[in-house]
Motif scaffolding. Sequence first.
Motif, short mmCIF file in Angstrom:
data_model
loop_
_atom_site.label_atom_id
_atom_site.label_comp_id
_atom_site.label_asym_id
_atom_site.label_seq_id
_atom_site.Cartn_x
_atom_site.Cartn_y
_atom_site.Cartn_z
N ILE A 117 11.44 0.86 -12.62
CA ILE A 117 10.32 0.78 -11.36
C ILE A 117 10.00 -0.57 -10.74
N ASN A 121 9.73 -1.17 -5.30
CA ASN A 121 10.13 0.26 -5.20
C ASN A 121 8.82 0.32 -4.54
N LEU A 122 8.00 0.03 -4.95
CA LEU A 122 6.19 1.21 -5.55
C LEU A 122 5.99 0.29 -3.58
N HIS A 125 8.24 2.49 -1.45
CA HIS A 125 7.74 4.17 -1.31
C HIS A 125 9.82 4.16 -1.45
N SER A 127 9.86 4.70 -5.08
CA SER A 127 9.98 4.73 -6.62
C SER A 127 10.61 6.36 -7.42
N ASN A 171 4.80 7.74 -0.55
CA ASN A 171 3.86 7.97 -1.64
C ASN A 171 2.98 7.22 -1.72
N GLY A 174 1.82 5.50 -5.51
CA GLY A 174 2.81 4.26 -5.93
C GLY A 174 1.42 2.76 -5.61
#
Length: 356
Positions: A117, A121-122, A125, A127, A171, A174
């Motif tokens: 990850i 990715n965080l 959104h 992840s 998310n 994240g």
Amino acid sequence: MQKLFLLCFTVLLSITSNAQHLDQKIDSLIKNEFKEANGPGGVFLIAQKGKPVYKKAFGMANLELDAKLNTNSIFQIGSMTKQFTAIAILILEEQGKLKVSDPISKYIPSYPNGNNITIHNLLIHTSGIKDFTKMKALSDIAQKEMTPEQMVDFFKNETVDFAPGEKFDYNNSGYVVLGDIIELASGGSYEDFIQKNIFDKAGMGHSYYASDRKIIKNRAFGYHKKSSGYVNKTIINFSVPFSSGSLMSTLDDMLAWQNALNKNLLLSSKEETKAFTKYKLNNGQEIEYGYGWHLKNINGIATREHGGSIFGFKSMAVYIPSKDIYVVGFSNCDCNSPTQLVKDIAKLAVENLKNK
């Protein structure tokens, strides 16, 4: 000379008439949503080329004290916080303290599957980690003071929803992890980093990391609407939403934020562009999200936008780069959402301000 004077007067009269007509249209839109003059309300701003062309307040800031909202009222902005968290990450990258391609295990070695990850990715959104706002156990910690590490520990061992990069799924977890990484990479607190590197540099003198304890002048109080009437907002400890939703701001400060981005006061143009790029999933499908902004359109005209929702408050902002038009709206009752309203106002602004 007389003809020139008449021509100038006619043009000025036309501009004034158009501005008044736009004001009336916007007032009508807002009052259709915020119908109770003595209930919680909202504040709205339209700016073009960095200058306000419309700014008004509707409704009450505090029902118990019978205090009205004004255009300097301070609101919790919820998930619009993610814009600031994303830019903070890019500031750290420009400072050479991290890379968005880094795996999160570089900063949080104990994070499950952390080698796969990335910070990227965080930010977008993708992840696959569990969103803590969807966890039943959230009520157990909602009013507790949590460190960033404790917040990450709260959700990190939950079953993932999908493999990194497989899907886009908005998310909050994240962005909490991003806040933890900001603290680990900078060596200071998230609150101090945002204050020093964004609020101070952008001239955002009335923006804060939220608190229900501090005395914050001109604070708008948040409300819920029940069948019996309005009630004060549910209390949450702001260390829980943390870097995913715990900032407060004003209309003018949000305009200062947008202007700082436009003038590259916080980041180089090259680095900042990463926030406004559409990225792709593993299968090549493009998503309409950059770093902290939804990248959408109004009638085919590209926009950068984001909303927010936290107990008692809702927020929304739309920026139209090609027109240099910025529209932002806040509500101090989560019964009134400014999301569609701000989009509708932005459409009106594009139609009525295009010749200015």
